[in-house]
Design an enzyme around this catalytic site. Structure first.
Site, PDB file in Angstrom:
ATOM      1  CB  SER A 148      -2.442 -35.818 -38.496  1.00 38.67           C
ATOM      2  OG  SER A 148      -1.193 -35.823 -39.117  1.00 38.67           O
ATOM      3  CG  HIS A 187       0.621 -31.790 -36.387  1.00 38.40           C
ATOM      4  ND1 HIS A 187      -0.150 -31.443 -37.476  1.00 38.40           N
ATOM      5  CD2 HIS A 187       0.625 -33.154 -36.371  1.00 38.40           C
ATOM      6  CE1 HIS A 187      -0.578 -32.534 -38.084  1.00 38.40           C
ATOM      7  NE2 HIS A 187      -0.133 -33.586 -37.427  1.00 38.40           N
ATOM      8  CG  ASP A 221       0.309 -28.301 -38.438  1.00 36.53           C
ATOM      9  OD1 ASP A 221       1.370 -28.854 -38.802  1.00 36.53           O
ATOM     10  OD2 ASP A 221      -0.685 -28.930 -38.029  1.00 36.53           O
TER      11      ASP A 221
END
Length: 450
Positions: A277, A392, A341
């Site tokens: 991320s 995610h 995602d």
């Protein structure tokens, strides 16, 4: 280059290669229990046998094995030590992702993903703790404490970052391969691992969503190379009052990597940067920074130590100028994304690599303001009914890659962002685990433009 993996569950996984707009499990690691973070060019689709996506956590029937990859793949192919440069992207992973994902490459992706997962396991989110927002453990025993004693690396430095106007907090670590690991890996590997967004102040930084010149080299500022201002802030901001360190995230890492490069100057060395991320954005900024400043060059002939970025669930980081310069400098990027995602579609849902050129020929006036993905994309395709946070989740990413049987398929899906939007809007969030909700809701709100 992009690859798609699909699961025969509520959604499939796919692996299919595709080029950017301009231009194994031999050593799978033990399962990671890291909490999810808050926050292409060819592609190939793979489908896996049914795996559990309807339980609280992704369950993949893989027996735990050593963190370090085996000397040879299941197909008795070359050992990693003899082909590590290819695995690290020397030829942009040509022939390793298509027609099938090479087992050694698969194992290396999982291994680096596990090293990123360690940052979540070790991060202290207990507000009553003396080490709140820092690592729970000392450097010498951190990997052992999170169940990775056999990882084959020694942690040499912790990394702290300070989102603008906020106290610093632990975001990852620098580690170097042990002597035993060097014999298997074929080189002395310097690893930098970053976690993703967890705290609210990090969310504020991530939501800036505007491009700013990186200007990492004072002698050659390159104003055309622009990156997302929030990520840049986390990377370069300094907190002079930091309890455990001083100096920006950038300065901490550059000095440590330089020190390790000097220490191992007579050995074969690689620099591997990995993150999930927001952490993948920091990894990419660091890769560009090291190469732009020439810190990966050494010797009379100025040979370049290879820089490879393993990005997990990463958003876009910069514009086309940033992408072009990274490629020119030889920074290799492998992006592992779940096509469901929404974070991987950010920033630049509308202004991105697909909206820079008209008809494949004419560059549009706003092209300099368009965000662009970089590198080769390995696109997974999984979706867990009743748990949108799964799309995610780093653990879900790695669990899918560890699935022992994967077959190639060709599949055209609907617009994935639209699918994610419709699904999330129809969900009840009351049943979510509170920590997962705290980390994920910000991601989804930002991604869906609510």
């Amino acid at each position: 280059m992009a690859i798609h993996l699909a699961a025969s569950t509520p959604a499939g996984v796919s692996l299919k290669p595709q080029r950017a707009s301009t231009t194994s499990t031999a050593g799978a690691v033990a399962a990671v229990a890291a909490p999810p973070s808050t926050f292409a060019p060819p592609s190939t689709r793979l489908s896996a046998p049914p795996i559990s996506l309807n339980n609280t956590s992704l369950a993949v029937p893989v027996a735990p094995v050593s963190v370090l990859p085996a000397r040879r793949s299941r197909n008795n192919e070359k050992p990693l030590a003899s082909m590590w440069r290819e695995i690290q992207g020397e030829r942009d992973w040509a022939g390793l992702v298509e027609p099938t994902l090479h087992p050694l490459l698969r194992a290396e992706i999982v291994r680096y993903g596990e090293l990123v997962g360690a940052t979540y396991k070790a991060f202290d989110l207990d507000a009553g703790s003396k080490r709140y927002l820092n690592c729970r453990y000392g450097k010498a025993r951190m990997l052992q404490e999170v169940g990775m004693a056999s990882a084959g690396y020694h942690v040499t430095k912790y990394i702290y970052a300070a989102p603008e106007n906020c106290p610093s907090r632990w975001v990852g670590y620098v580690a170097v391969a042990s002597d035993d690991a060097v014999r298997q890996l074929g080189r002395r590997d310097i690893v930098v691992s970053f976690r993703g967004t967890v705290t609210g102040s990090e969310w504020v930084a991530n939501m800036m969503s505007s491009l700013a010149p990186a200007r990492f080299d004072p002698a050659d500022p390159r104003p055309d190379v622009k990156v997302e201002s929030g990520f840049l802030s986390v990377y370069t901001s300094d907190d002079a009052t930091g309890r455990f360190t001083c100096g920006s995230c950038r300065n901490q890492i550059l000095s440590e990597v330089t020190r390790l490069m000097k220490r191992y100057e007579h050995e074969e060395v690689s620099i591997t940067l990995a993150g999930h991320s927001m952490g993948s954005s920091l990894a990419l900024l660091l890769g560009y920074d090291l190469a732009e400043l020439g810190l990966n060059r050494r010797g009379a002939r100025a040979d370049r130590v290879p820089i490879t970025v393993y990005s997990f669930a990463g958003p876009r980081v910069g514009n086309a100028g940033f992408k072009d310069r990274c490629e020119e400098l030889g920074v290799k990027v492998l992006r592992v994304v779940n096509v469901n995602d929404p974070i991987t579609k950010l920033p630049g849902i509308f202004l991105n690599e697909n909206s820079r050129v008209l008809g494949g020929r004419f560059e549009l006036p706003w092209s300099a303001a368009c965000y662009t993905h970089i590198g080769v994309e390995l696109a997974l395709d999984f979706f867990k009914a009743g748990d949108p946070a799964c799309v995610h989740d780093l653990e879900a990413y790695l669990g899918f890659l560890k699935c022992p049987k994967v077959e190639k398929v060709r599949k055209q899906g609907e617009d994935l962002l639209s699918k994610a939007r419709k699904f999330v809007v129809g969900q009840s969030f009351d049943a979510w685990n509170w920590q997962m909700a705290a980390i994920q809701v910000g991601d989804l709100v930002h991604a869906l433009g609510m």
